[in-house]
Design an enzyme around this catalytic site. Structure first.
Site, PDB file in Angstrom:
ATOM      1  N   HIS A  64      43.477  34.999  47.521  1.00 29.87           N
ATOM      2  CA  HIS A  64      42.574  33.915  47.138  1.00 29.87           C
ATOM      3  C   HIS A  64      42.518  32.805  48.181  1.00 29.87           C
ATOM      4  O   HIS A  64      41.450  32.224  48.408  1.00 29.87           O
ATOM      5  CB  HIS A  64      42.978  33.359  45.768  1.00 29.87           C
ATOM      6  CG  HIS A  64      42.758  34.331  44.654  1.00 29.87           C
ATOM      7  ND1 HIS A  64      43.764  34.746  43.802  1.00 29.87           N
ATOM      8  CD2 HIS A  64      41.644  34.998  44.268  1.00 29.87           C
ATOM      9  CE1 HIS A  64      43.269  35.613  42.932  1.00 29.87           C
ATOM     10  NE2 HIS A  64      41.989  35.786  43.204  1.00 29.87           N
ATOM     11  N   ASP A  88      39.161  36.252  37.491  1.00 28.29           N
ATOM     12  CA  ASP A  88      40.562  35.852  37.277  1.00 28.29           C
ATOM     13  C   ASP A  88      40.781  34.372  37.570  1.00 28.29           C
ATOM     14  O   ASP A  88      41.784  33.797  37.154  1.00 28.29           O
ATOM     15  CB  ASP A  88      41.518  36.711  38.099  1.00 28.29           C
ATOM     16  CG  ASP A  88      41.282  36.631  39.600  1.00 28.29           C
ATOM     17  OD1 ASP A  88      41.146  35.519  40.141  1.00 28.29           O
ATOM     18  OD2 ASP A  88      41.252  37.697  40.248  1.00 28.29           O
ATOM     19  N   GLU A 108      29.887  35.707  36.797  1.00 29.03           N
ATOM     20  CA  GLU A 108      30.799  36.789  36.402  1.00 29.03           C
ATOM     21  C   GLU A 108      30.111  37.632  35.344  1.00 29.03           C
ATOM     22  O   GLU A 108      29.545  37.099  34.387  1.00 29.03           O
ATOM     23  CB  GLU A 108      32.114  36.208  35.866  1.00 29.03           C
ATOM     24  CG  GLU A 108      33.020  37.180  35.159  1.00 29.03           C
ATOM     25  CD  GLU A 108      33.487  38.329  36.049  1.00 29.03           C
ATOM     26  OE1 GLU A 108      33.300  39.497  35.625  1.00 29.03           O
ATOM     27  OE2 GLU A 108      34.023  38.064  37.145  1.00 29.03           O
ATOM     28  N   GLY A 141      25.892  40.009  39.229  1.00 27.77           N
ATOM     29  CA  GLY A 141      25.753  39.254  40.468  1.00 27.77           C
ATOM     30  C   GLY A 141      24.491  39.568  41.237  1.00 27.77           C
ATOM     31  O   GLY A 141      23.841  38.670  41.773  1.00 27.77           O
ATOM     32  N   ASP A 158      33.631  37.988  45.309  1.00 26.20           N
ATOM     33  CA  ASP A 158      35.001  38.342  44.923  1.00 26.20           C
ATOM     34  C   ASP A 158      34.913  39.479  43.907  1.00 26.20           C
ATOM     35  O   ASP A 158      35.110  39.296  42.713  1.00 26.20           O
ATOM     36  CB  ASP A 158      35.690  37.106  44.327  1.00 26.20           C
ATOM     37  CG  ASP A 158      37.150  37.350  44.005  1.00 26.20           C
ATOM     38  OD1 ASP A 158      37.637  38.470  44.238  1.00 26.20           O
ATOM     39  OD2 ASP A 158      37.802  36.416  43.502  1.00 26.20           O
ATOM     40  N   SER A 159      34.599  40.659  44.422  1.00 26.03           N
ATOM     41  CA  SER A 159      34.248  41.779  43.551  1.00 26.03           C
ATOM     42  C   SER A 159      35.383  42.788  43.419  1.00 26.03           C
ATOM     43  O   SER A 159      36.367  42.751  44.168  1.00 26.03           O
ATOM     44  CB  SER A 159      33.021  42.503  44.112  1.00 26.03           C
ATOM     45  OG  SER A 159      33.369  43.161  45.315  1.00 26.03           O
ATOM     46  N   THR A 160      35.198  43.702  42.480  1.00 23.10           N
ATOM     47  CA  THR A 160      36.038  44.881  42.414  1.00 23.10           C
ATOM     48  C   THR A 160      35.611  45.833  43.529  1.00 23.10           C
ATOM     49  O   THR A 160      34.713  45.527  44.310  1.00 23.10           O
ATOM     50  CB  THR A 160      35.889  45.569  41.052  1.00 23.10           C
ATOM     51  OG1 THR A 160      34.501  45.882  40.836  1.00 23.10           O
ATOM     52  CG2 THR A 160      36.364  44.660  39.921  1.00 23.10           C
ATOM     53  N   ASP A 161      36.238  46.997  43.601  1.00 22.84           N
ATOM     54  CA  ASP A 161      35.834  47.999  44.592  1.00 22.84           C
ATOM     55  C   ASP A 161      34.460  48.566  44.225  1.00 22.84           C
ATOM     56  O   ASP A 161      33.983  48.375  43.097  1.00 22.84           O
ATOM     57  CB  ASP A 161      36.885  49.107  44.648  1.00 22.84           C
ATOM     58  CG  ASP A 161      38.156  48.639  45.342  1.00 22.84           C
ATOM     59  OD1 ASP A 161      38.111  48.449  46.564  1.00 22.84           O
ATOM     60  OD2 ASP A 161      39.188  48.454  44.655  1.00 22.84           O
TER      61      ASP A 161
END
Length: 286
Positions: A64, A88, A108, A141, A158-161
């Site tokens: 972060h 998160d 989000e 997004g 700030d994403s997941t895979d």
């Protein structure tokens, strides 16, 4: 995958990592994600999404701090920030430490992620969701960035895979719309996987970013949780000078902010853009 109180990550074919589970705290699948949260004696509370580790209490600060402070200090005059993903709250927490920032928009897709992390990872957000500068939007997004008329100095993905609903944030269409919604000298950064095991994803991102940004590259940080080596962050801007900031200027900006860091510092900032030769060779083929 949880079996016999051991969680196995098998995101990379024929490779993986495991964590011993002291206690399962949450386990449920919704329309967006398969979410598991458990406690490990070394890493604290751990959250996985679609069986891939997303964050831990122990080492989240590395990810972060680097995702947030590298572009903010490089730019120097960030006023309007867009965070896409990051439920998160860790990236939001770090962005909020910059008091000169006027407006923070966060998008989000899953409100459940935010609520779960407030409960099981309260130090990630550290009450940042109560910051008066924050405008929280629950939306996809890609859908948001395609339809918004707002302009930003900094966009953080700030994403997941790139699996499941996270795929949208790695599309050429997404990068195009991010570029359209950046102000002059704006910066786009994004989570982009581990350098060694996800080099094909890095290569694809680079090819797509090159279509829209005059200066695109990657910077990196070592986050123990993310299996496979250094975590990579994509970088896109039209002003190459922002990436080659003078260390004296950088030190001055950091000193002025009086922010306490656990990982980030001026030397880490500058050296993070130095990439291994195998990545440079791969990018040179695009």
């Amino acid at each position: 995958m949880i079996k016999n109180k051991i969680w196995h990550e098998t995101f990379h074919c024929h490779l993986g990592q495991y964590f011993l589970i002291d206690k399962i705290l949450y386990q449920k699948k919704n329309q967006y994600h398969d979410i598991k949260i458990f406690h490990n004696s070394i890493m604290g509370n751990i959250m996985t999404i679609d069986d891939v580790v997303q964050t831990t209490e122990k080492d989240e600060f590395i990810y972060h701090e680097m995702l947030s402070h590298v572009p903010i200090f490089s730019h120097g005059l960030v006023k309007d920030v867009l965070i896409i993903g990051g439920g998160d709250g860790g990236t939001l927490r770090e962005v909020c430490k910059h008091k000169n920032i006027s407006n923070i928009t966060m998008v989000e897709i899953d409100i459940n992620i935010i609520n779960l992390c407030k409960k099981y990872f309260p130090n990630h957000s550290d009450n940042a969701y109560n910051d008066s500068r924050l405008k929280l939007i629950i939306d996809d997004g890609l859908n948001f960035i395609k339809n918004t008329h707002q302009k930003f100095d900094l966009i953080i993905s700030d994403s997941t895979d790139p699996i499941g609903c996270g795929k949208n944030l790695f599309l050429s269409e997404f990068y195009l719309n991010c570029k359209k919604n950046l102000k002059k000298n704006g910066i786009f950064v994004a989570q982009n996987g581990t350098s060694f095991l996800q080099i094909d994803e890095i290569f694809l991102t680079y090819k797509n970013l090159k279509k829209y940004f005059h200066d695109c590259t990657f910077y990196q940080a070592i986050v123990p949780t993310y299996y496979g080596g250094a975590i990579m962050f994509a970088w896109g801007s039209d002003n190459q000078k922002l990436r080659y900031i003078d260390q004296k200027i950088l030190k001055s900006r950091i000193k002025e902010k009086k922010i306490i860091f656990k990982y980030y510092n001026p030397k880490i900032h500058i050296s993070s853009f130095s990439l291994p030769q195998y990545i440079i060779n791969k990018l040179d083929t695009s």
